[in-house]
Structure formats: structure tokens, C-alpha cells
Design an enzyme around this catalytic site. Structure first.
Site, mmCIF file in Angstrom:
data_model
loop_
_atom_site.group_PDB
_atom_site.id
_atom_site.type_symbol
_atom_site.label_atom_id
_atom_site.label_comp_id
_atom_site.label_asym_id
_atom_site.label_seq_id
_atom_site.Cartn_x
_atom_site.Cartn_y
_atom_site.Cartn_z
ATOM 1 C CE LYS A 170 -1.635 2.870 2.910
ATOM 2 N NZ LYS A 170 -1.615 4.081 2.084
ATOM 3 C CB CYS A 279 13.150 9.912 8.068
ATOM 4 S SG CYS A 279 13.654 8.768 6.790
ATOM 5 C CD GLU A 379 10.714 13.271 11.074
ATOM 6 O OE1 GLU A 379 9.687 12.642 11.354
ATOM 7 O OE2 GLU A 379 11.657 12.788 10.428
HETATM 8 P P1 ADP Z 1 3.539 10.572 6.484
HETATM 9 O O1 ADP Z 1 2.231 10.872 5.791
HETATM 10 O O2 ADP Z 1 4.036 11.676 7.319
HETATM 11 O O3 ADP Z 1 4.539 9.938 5.588
HETATM 12 P P2 ADP Z 1 2.112 8.495 7.787
HETATM 13 O O4 ADP Z 1 2.630 7.629 8.862
HETATM 14 O O5 ADP Z 1 0.856 9.231 8.015
HETATM 15 O O6 ADP Z 1 3.298 9.435 7.516
HETATM 16 O O7 ADP Z 1 1.918 7.678 6.448
HETATM 17 C C1 ADP Z 1 2.811 6.706 5.962
HETATM 18 C C2 ADP Z 1 2.013 5.580 5.359
HETATM 19 O O8 ADP Z 1 1.249 4.956 6.391
HETATM 20 C C3 ADP Z 1 1.014 5.997 4.287
HETATM 21 O O9 ADP Z 1 0.967 5.019 3.273
HETATM 22 C C4 ADP Z 1 -0.293 6.055 5.068
HETATM 23 O O10 ADP Z 1 -1.431 5.874 4.244
HETATM 24 C C5 ADP Z 1 -0.105 4.875 5.993
HETATM 25 N N1 ADP Z 1 -0.946 4.888 7.197
HETATM 26 C C6 ADP Z 1 -1.464 5.954 7.840
HETATM 27 N N2 ADP Z 1 -2.196 5.566 8.912
HETATM 28 C C7 ADP Z 1 -2.149 4.215 8.955
HETATM 29 C C8 ADP Z 1 -2.703 3.206 9.806
HETATM 30 N N3 ADP Z 1 -3.457 3.521 10.845
HETATM 31 N N4 ADP Z 1 -2.426 1.909 9.540
HETATM 32 C C9 ADP Z 1 -1.638 1.566 8.507
HETATM 33 N N5 ADP Z 1 -1.099 2.458 7.653
HETATM 34 C C10 ADP Z 1 -1.338 3.771 7.861
#
Ligand code: ADP
Length: 474
Positions: A170, A279, A379
Site C-alpha cells: 500500500k 527522515c 521532526e
Molecule cells: P507521512 O504521511 O508523514 O509519511 P504516515 O505515517 O501518516 O506518515 O503515512 C505513511 C504511510 O502509512 C502511508 O501510506 C499512510 O497511508 C499509511 N498509514 C497511515 N495511517 C495508517 C494506519 N493507521 N495503519 C496503517 N497504515 C497507515
């Protein structure tokens, strides 16, 4: 308009079982450039089943077969160079030269490196009367962020394929098109059906369904710490192994004997790279107190060499940040820095002149930062440098380690013994000396709240393997 509302499951692009569609936005224009599906738990379940069915055969392929596969993928990837560069620039807002030099190349390098590593990788070790075997862990769920749409996906995918694992990916819903291109490449390269499955959508729906699926054995995640915690908790319910590559607040220590002009050059280049959305960004710059005014003066001047603008314009060094949310976040931190008493010496709040449309921010340098300030602890994920002074090397080490993070650190110095002392004392997964460039076999990952596990090269492949001891076979 890029419309791809299908997922890729069991070797074919298939309709989603859901109806919700997400807009994908070009951060430089704020315009919708395409649409993807917000997949459902049912889509994820179908993808996991496909990966599970493909696993027995793929896990038994020989090293030679997988080397050939990885090389075929690299070959197909190379054919689409221009398209990759355009796609990353459009979905991420990275300037074209950066999309080529960094994003395109990193994606390719991971496939090449995994193939190379496999040549000498040992899957079996004989110890006494036993064999210790490294066997692919099983169906792996890969969840990636938007900041490096090719690198983050390919480091995971290349290691998984090298190990013999099947996957469900994903990608970030903000930058899905590089991953869709990879899908087409895998098809062309002859990856057996079911080995790679792509389900697009948000973290709350698709991400959550992957991390809680009982048939997924391993989660490799790159993203924010908050999401990392949610993923860990979810994965714990079915005792999944989890690898997390999370945030950082990396220090760059300029040691007293290092040339200040070179230090400025390296420090500024690092902070503006990928518009600070990295990061490993060296966001805390530690400078000897007696050299700080000179450092500031040179850094402010140096920053002028990094114009912000349209990522399609060859003159732009920085494009926009990824989204309105990211823009607001960076502004919020700049505001906080000012409120807490740091001194803006370059950049600051608001958009750069003439760039009202698009999520553009001003590269910003803060002086008079102390390590307890929010901008030194959290960050930011934007082009913001925080200059902190120190008086002794021991104090510099103490400041460097005074963070919840431990992803990377940068040391600039001449005296080998001091460099070594600092490098050994800093708690981080990676310490870079004097701007050295690593090859793609060097392990990457963090300690403390920066994560668990390593990616890249043979260490990356190891993450996708489990150890089996066969005792008494000899
Ligand atoms: P950023 O957007 O700052 O890179 P995120 O952690 O929000 O960090 O997103 C990184 C990835 O994790 C994206 O693919 C996002 O859709 C996914 N993601 C966000 N929330 C969840 C969740 N609860 N469970 C699994 N994947 C998630």
C-alpha cells in the site's frame, strides 16, 4: 489526468470492491492530477489470499531464478526513466533534476543491489550436526510514505523478492503513481502472478486491513512515529514481526577543527534536500560557540543558491512540500520556533514571493536554538535548520543524544580520534562522516524511537527471512 481506480491482485488490474475514489493532487499547482481507489478490507483480503497462494512456489524458487527476476525488473525499470522522472515530479513536487538524480536512481539501485547481494548470500549454515536455514518469512505487508515514492517502495520490494516473499503493497495515497508504474514493470519482467499485489487507499482503511490481517506474517512500514505505534499495536494481535523506519531529528556536528565553509555547504545542502522531507534530515546543526556567527553569515549566503520554484523549471532547487497539511505543519513549527525565542536569520513564515499557488515554503534558518525547544525536539519535515551551539565535544555528544530519535547523525571533523569518539558515542543507526556517500549495501534504519530493523542490501534481505534450525540432520 491519471485515472487508475483499479488495484493489482493476483496478476491483474481489478476493480475495487468499494466505490470511494481519492483525488491525487500536484503540490506545485494544487490541481487534481488523477484518481485512485480507496480500497477496502475486502480488497486487502483478496490481495493477501493471492499472495498466500503464490508463496509456496515463490518461496521455493532458486537464488538464480530470483537474481534473474531482479535483473529483469531493473532492466524494465530503466526503460521508463523519463516517465519515472515526470511522475515523481508531478506527484511529489521534486525538481526534475532531483527526480532523476535521486528518486529515479535510488529506485533502480535497490533492485540492482539485491541481485548483487543474492550472488553471495548464504541461506544455509552448517553448525555441528545441524543446519541453520534462512527461509522466507511469508506474506509481507508493505506500507510506504510519500517522501521517496520510488526509494521507499523498491527497498522493501527488492529485499522481499530476493528473500522469496510475496507481498501486498500500500503506497502513500498522496504519491501512488510511481507504485503503479512499478506494478507494470513487474508484469513486464515476468514476476509470477500473486507475488506482488497492490492495494491503493488510505491508512485507516487499507493500511489497517493489512496490519491486522491474520495471514500477513510481516509488516515493513516507513512513515511517522504515530502511525508506527498504531501499526505495532495492530500487528501485535496476531504476533507479526514488524520493521519500522520512522522519524528522526538528526544532529550534524561541526567539530572545532573542520573547515567552516565546507561545513556550511554540507549542512545547508542536507537541510534543503527533498525540501527537507527526509527522515534523515540533519535538522539540528551543532556548531562550536566561537564559530557560530561566522557559520550563520555563511549559511544565510549559501541558502541563496537554493531557489524555490516550479519543480519543472531547471532553475529550481526546491519545489513545494507535499500537501496543504504539510505546509501548515512547517508553518506551525516556524511559528513555534519564533515564539520560543529562536532567531530567524533566513526565510521564515509565509510563502516565497510570487509563489502563492502551490505548497511552497521558505527555506528557513534558526539561530539561538536550544535543544529543549520544540523545533529541536520534534521532526518538522521541511527545509528548516536549527543552529545550536556547544563548547566542548562532550557537550556536543550530549546534545546530539538528547532526543527520542536515533536515525542518523553527521560528523564533520579532521582529527580521526575525535571523529571516532563522536561516531561511537552517538546513538543512531547511521553516522555519516564528512559528507561521505554510502553504497546501497550499507544497512539503513534507526534506534530508539526512529524504528526497528534495517533496510538496504543483505541486511534488508535478512528482515524478510526467518531462521529454522534442523537439528541432527548430519
Ligand atoms: P507521512 O504521511 O508523514 O509519511 P504516515 O505515517 O501518516 O506518515 O503515512 C505513511 C504511510 O502509512 C502511508 O501510506 C499512510 O497511508 C499509511 N498509514 C497511515 N495511517 C495508517 C494506519 N493507521 N495503519 C496503517 N497504515 C497507515
Amino acid at each position: 489526468m491519471r485515472i487508475q481506480t483499479k488495484h493489482y491482485i493476483n496478476g491483474a488490474f481489478v476493480e475495487s470492491t468499494g466505490t470511494e475514489v481519492l483525488d491525487v493532487i500536484n503540490p506545485a499547482t494544487e490541481e487534481v492530477i488523477g484518481k485512485i481507489s480507496n480500497g477496502t478490507a475486502e480488497d486487502v483480503d483478496r490481495a493477501v489470499q493471492a499472495a498466500k497462494e503464490a508463496f509456496p512456489a515463490f518461496s521455493q524458487t532458486t537464488k538464480e531464478e530470483r537474481i534473474e527476476l531482479l535483473n529483469n525488473i531493473a532492466h524494465e525499470y530503466e526503460k521508463r526513466k523519463k516517465e519515472f522522472i515526470d511522475t515523481v515530479t508531478e506527484e511529489l513536487g521534486a525538481p526534475l533534476h532531483l527526480s532523476e538524480r535521486s528518486h529515479y536512481n535510488m529506485g533502480l539501485a535497490h533492485f540492482r543491489e539485491a541481485a548483487k547481494q543474492l550472488e553471495t548470500f548464504e541461506f544455509e549454515e552448517i553448525r555441528g550436526n545441524s543446519v541453520i536455514r534462512k527461509e522466507p518469512i511469508g506474506v509481507s505487508g508493505l506500507i510506504t510514505p510519500w517522501n521517496f515514492p520510488t526509494n521507499q517502495t523498491t527497498t522493501k520490494l527488492s529485499s522481499a523478492f530476493a528473500a522469496g516473499c510475496t507481498v501486498v503493497l500500500k503506497p502513500s495515497e498522496l504519491t501512488p503513481y510511481s507504485a503503479i508504474m512499478l506494478t507494470e514493470i513487474f508484469e513486464k519482467a515476468g514476476l509470477p502472478k500473486g507475488v506482488f499485489n497492490l492495494v491503493n487507499g488510505t491508512g485507516q482503511t487499507v493500511g489497517n486491513a493489512i496490519t491486522s490481517h491474520p495471514d500477513v506474517e510481516f509488516i515493513s512500514f516507513t512513515g511517522s512515529g504515530e502511525t508506527g505505534k498504531i501499526i505495532s499495536k495492530n500487528a501485535a494481535n496476531t504476533i507479526k514481526k514488524v520493521a519500522l523506519e520512522l522519524g528522526g531529528k538528526s544532529p550534524l556536528i561541526v567539530l572545532p577543527d573542520f573547515d567552516i565553509e565546507i561545513a556550511v555547504k554540507l549542512a545547508v545542502a542536507n537541510v534543503v534536500f527533498n525540501c527537507g522531507q527526509m527522515c534523515t534530515a540533519a535538522s539540528r546543526t551543532l556548531v562550536p560557540k566561537d564559530k557560530v556567527e561566522q557559520f550563520i553569515e555563511l549559511a544565510v549566503k549559501r541558502l541563496e543558491r537554493y531557489p524555490v520554484g516550479d519543480p519543472r523549471d531547471p532553475g529550481s532547487a526546491l519545489g513545494p512540500v507535499i500537501s496543504q497539511q504539510q505546509f501548515d505543519r512547517v508553518q506551525g513549527y516556524i511559528q513555534k520556533g519564533i515564539e520560543e525565542g529562536a532567531r530567524v536569520v533566513a526565510g521564515g513564515l509565509g510563502k516565497p514571493e510570487g509563489l502563492e499557488k502551490g505548497y511552497y515554503v521558505k527555506p528557513t534558518i534558526f539561530a539561538d536554538v536550544t535543544n529543549d525547544m520544540t523545533i529541536a525536539q520534534e521532526e518538522i519535515f521541511g527545509p528548516v535548520m536549527s543552529i545550536i551551539t556547544y563548547e566542548t565535544v562532550d557537550e556536543a555528544i550530549e546534545i546530539a543524544n538528547d532526543t527520542i530519535y536515533g536515525l542518523s547523525a553527521y560528523v564533520l571533523g579532521e582529527d580521526k580520534a575525535t571523529i571516532e569518539k563522536v561516531a561511537h558515542s552517538i546513538r543512531a543507526g547511521q553516522v555519516n562522516i564528512n559528507g561521505a556517500i554510502a553504497d546501497y549495501s550499507i544497512p539503513f534504519g534507526g534506534v530508539k524511537q526512529s524504528g526497528i530493523g534495517r533496510e538496504w542490501g543483505d541486511y534488508g534481505i535478512n528482515e524478510y527471512l526467518e531462521i529454522k534450525s534442523i537439528i541432527g540432520i548430519y
